[in-house]
Design a protein around this motif. Structure first.
Motif, PDB file in Angstrom:
ATOM      1  N   VAL A 193      20.257 -57.066 115.290  1.00  9.12           N
ATOM      2  CA  VAL A 193      19.191 -56.433 116.066  1.00  9.12           C
ATOM      3  C   VAL A 193      18.630 -55.229 115.315  1.00  9.12           C
ATOM      4  CG1 VAL A 193      18.668 -55.199 118.205  1.00  9.12           C
ATOM      5  CG2 VAL A 193      20.089 -57.237 118.282  1.00  9.12           C
ATOM      6  N   HIS A 194      19.490 -54.460 114.657  1.00 10.47           N
ATOM      7  CA  HIS A 194      19.020 -53.343 113.827  1.00 10.47           C
ATOM      8  C   HIS A 194      18.093 -53.857 112.734  1.00 10.47           C
ATOM      9  CE1 HIS A 194      20.139 -49.523 111.299  1.00 10.47           C
ATOM     10  NE2 HIS A 194      18.840 -49.663 111.485  1.00 10.47           N
ATOM     11  N   ALA A 195      18.496 -54.956 112.094  1.00  3.70           N
ATOM     12  CA  ALA A 195      17.657 -55.547 111.045  1.00  3.70           C
ATOM     13  C   ALA A 195      16.313 -56.011 111.607  1.00  3.70           C
ATOM     14  CB  ALA A 195      18.393 -56.719 110.398  1.00  3.70           C
ATOM     15  N   ILE A 196      16.328 -56.566 112.830  1.00  5.60           N
ATOM     16  CA  ILE A 196      15.083 -56.983 113.467  1.00  5.60           C
ATOM     17  C   ILE A 196      14.163 -55.782 113.696  1.00  5.60           C
ATOM     18  CG2 ILE A 196      14.106 -57.901 115.612  1.00  5.60           C
ATOM     19  CD1 ILE A 196      16.527 -59.756 115.789  1.00  5.60           C
ATOM     20  N   GLY A 197      14.769 -54.648 114.083  1.00  2.76           N
ATOM     21  CA  GLY A 197      13.978 -53.436 114.255  1.00  2.76           C
ATOM     22  C   GLY A 197      13.296 -53.015 112.961  1.00  2.76           C
ATOM     23  N   ILE A 198      14.000 -53.144 111.843  1.00  2.00           N
ATOM     24  CA  ILE A 198      13.407 -52.826 110.544  1.00  2.00           C
ATOM     25  C   ILE A 198      12.262 -53.783 110.226  1.00  2.00           C
ATOM     26  CG2 ILE A 198      13.848 -52.683 108.067  1.00  2.00           C
ATOM     27  CD1 ILE A 198      15.084 -50.419 109.506  1.00  2.00           C
ATOM     28  N   VAL A 199      12.436 -55.062 110.578  1.00  2.00           N
ATOM     29  CA  VAL A 199      11.370 -56.052 110.353  1.00  2.00           C
ATOM     30  C   VAL A 199      10.110 -55.668 111.130  1.00  2.00           C
ATOM     31  CG1 VAL A 199      10.686 -58.453 110.756  1.00  2.00           C
ATOM     32  CG2 VAL A 199      12.942 -57.940 109.822  1.00  2.00           C
ATOM     33  N   VAL A 200      10.299 -55.138 112.349  1.00  2.00           N
ATOM     34  CA  VAL A 200       9.162 -54.672 113.144  1.00  2.00           C
ATOM     35  C   VAL A 200       8.414 -53.556 112.414  1.00  2.00           C
ATOM     36  CG1 VAL A 200       8.516 -53.459 115.269  1.00  2.00           C
ATOM     37  CG2 VAL A 200      10.132 -55.362 115.362  1.00  2.00           C
ATOM     38  N   LEU A 201       9.164 -52.648 111.802  1.00  2.00           N
ATOM     39  CA  LEU A 201       8.531 -51.566 111.041  1.00  2.00           C
ATOM     40  C   LEU A 201       7.779 -52.116 109.828  1.00  2.00           C
ATOM     41  CD1 LEU A 201      11.133 -48.645 110.984  1.00  2.00           C
ATOM     42  CD2 LEU A 201       9.249 -49.061 112.554  1.00  2.00           C
ATOM     43  N   ILE A 202       8.377 -53.077 109.147  1.00  2.00           N
ATOM     44  CA  ILE A 202       7.729 -53.680 107.978  1.00  2.00           C
ATOM     45  C   ILE A 202       6.411 -54.340 108.387  1.00  2.00           C
ATOM     46  CG2 ILE A 202       7.933 -55.527 106.255  1.00  2.00           C
ATOM     47  CD1 ILE A 202      10.908 -54.891 106.098  1.00  2.00           C
ATOM     48  N   TYR A 203       6.430 -55.013 109.526  1.00  2.00           N
ATOM     49  CA  TYR A 203       5.199 -55.639 110.030  1.00  2.00           C
ATOM     50  C   TYR A 203       4.133 -54.581 110.282  1.00  2.00           C
ATOM     51  CZ  TYR A 203       2.049 -58.284 113.046  1.00  2.00           C
ATOM     52  OH  TYR A 203       0.940 -58.879 113.587  1.00  2.00           O
ATOM     53  N   LYS A 204       4.534 -53.472 110.911  1.00  2.00           N
ATOM     54  CA  LYS A 204       3.588 -52.382 111.196  1.00  2.00           C
ATOM     55  C   LYS A 204       2.993 -51.833 109.907  1.00  2.00           C
ATOM     56  CE  LYS A 204       3.656 -47.532 112.669  1.00  2.00           C
ATOM     57  NZ  LYS A 204       2.467 -47.473 113.531  1.00  2.00           N
ATOM     58  N   LEU A 205       3.829 -51.597 108.900  1.00  2.00           N
ATOM     59  CA  LEU A 205       3.361 -50.982 107.661  1.00  2.00           C
ATOM     60  C   LEU A 205       2.481 -51.912 106.848  1.00  2.00           C
ATOM     61  CD1 LEU A 205       6.626 -49.119 106.537  1.00  2.00           C
ATOM     62  CD2 LEU A 205       4.657 -48.181 107.747  1.00  2.00           C
ATOM     63  N   THR A 206       2.796 -53.196 106.856  1.00  2.00           N
ATOM     64  CA  THR A 206       2.041 -54.146 106.030  1.00  2.00           C
ATOM     65  C   THR A 206       0.742 -54.608 106.695  1.00  2.00           C
ATOM     66  OG1 THR A 206       3.414 -55.946 106.913  1.00  2.00           O
ATOM     67  CG2 THR A 206       4.063 -54.993 104.801  1.00  2.00           C
TER      68      THR A 206
END
Length: 261
Positions: free
Chosen positions: A58-71
């Protein structure tokens, strides 16, 4: 018409009723909901180690959400660089310990999460720095790192491992418990939460709940012996428990308002 339907929505009615209650009633309802959720997980999950893996996923999924926002949005507005730096620091310490002590799925997950976090730090600091709210992200983290390091020098597990391993183990436990504070501080100062940032922090809250459930279930299943399996020491087991509780309560307040909205 739309407003009256929204007011009759059961979820809105429920949260409206909760908001009108006293602090004691809200606290009682929160504890009751947490205990019910723990009981449900106890019945549902047979192998309690899966909860710890779920927390890291779930922590990794949260990071993926941030990556989506930044990209996709090309902005880091609302994100705390200092929280991401603290996350990278404690993940580095935990990965070092994991490589030498565990060699399992946790090592793989920590490696992936650390790489993603370092990428987020790079994007905020260099690529999208013009959208970074530096004046709002001003919580001094060097004091937090120094305090956690000093605490780890004096209160760490007593095991057969090297002193450096035991120090880093304690350091990452302490630093993880406060790593989200700069992000929450930034949200409070901004008085407005970016949707993807809110999703990320909520993911951290869910991950912390799974991690806390893992600890509780292991202690119950082993009759309390699990506390001493993480390392002996007069103060170490209580400090680990305190770190878990502190981080859980820090994120619980945000998760409540996230669900309410």
């Amino acid at each position: 018409m739309g407003r009256s339907k929204n007011q009759r929505n059961p979820v809105n009615v429920l949260f409206g009723w909760v908001r009108r209650q006293s602090v004691k009633v809200k606290s009682f309802l929160g504890v009751t909901a947490a205990l019910f959720s723990l009981f449900f997980l106890w019945l549902l999950v047979r192998d309690h180690d899966h909860l710890f893996v779920a927390a890291e996923i779930v922590h990794a999924i949260g990071i993926v959400v941030l990556i989506y926002k930044l990209t996709r949005q090309k902005t880091c507005s609302g994100l705390s660089l200092r929280s991401q730096e603290l996350t990278a620091i404690f993940l580095s310490a935990r990965l070092f310990c994991s490589v030498f002590l565990e060699h399992d799925i946790h090592t793989v997950l920590d490696t992936a999460t650390l790489i993603a976090t370092l990428w987020v730090v790079y994007m905020i600091r260099y690529k999208l720095n013009t959208t970074y709210n530096r004046e709002l992200d001003n919580l001094p983290i060097h004091y937090m790192v120094a305090a956690c390091a000093l605490l780890a020098l004096f209160i760490k597990p007593y095991t057969i491992h090297y002193v450096l391993d035991r120090f880093l183990w304690a350091f990452c436990v302490y630093l993880e418990s406060v790593s989200v504070l700069p992000q929450l501080h930034m949200m409070q100062k901004a008085k407005m939460v970016e949707p993807f940032t809110a999703h990320y922090v909520f993911a951290l809250g869910v991950a912390r709940f799974f991690g806390c459930a893992h600890w509780i279930f292991q202690v119950i299943a082993t009759g309390g012996r699990y506390i001493f399996l993480i390392g002996s020491g007069y103060f170490w087991p209580p400090m680990v428990l305190l770190a878990e509780v502190v981080q859980t309560f820090i994120l619980a307040d945000f998760c409540y308002y996230y669900v309410k909205r």
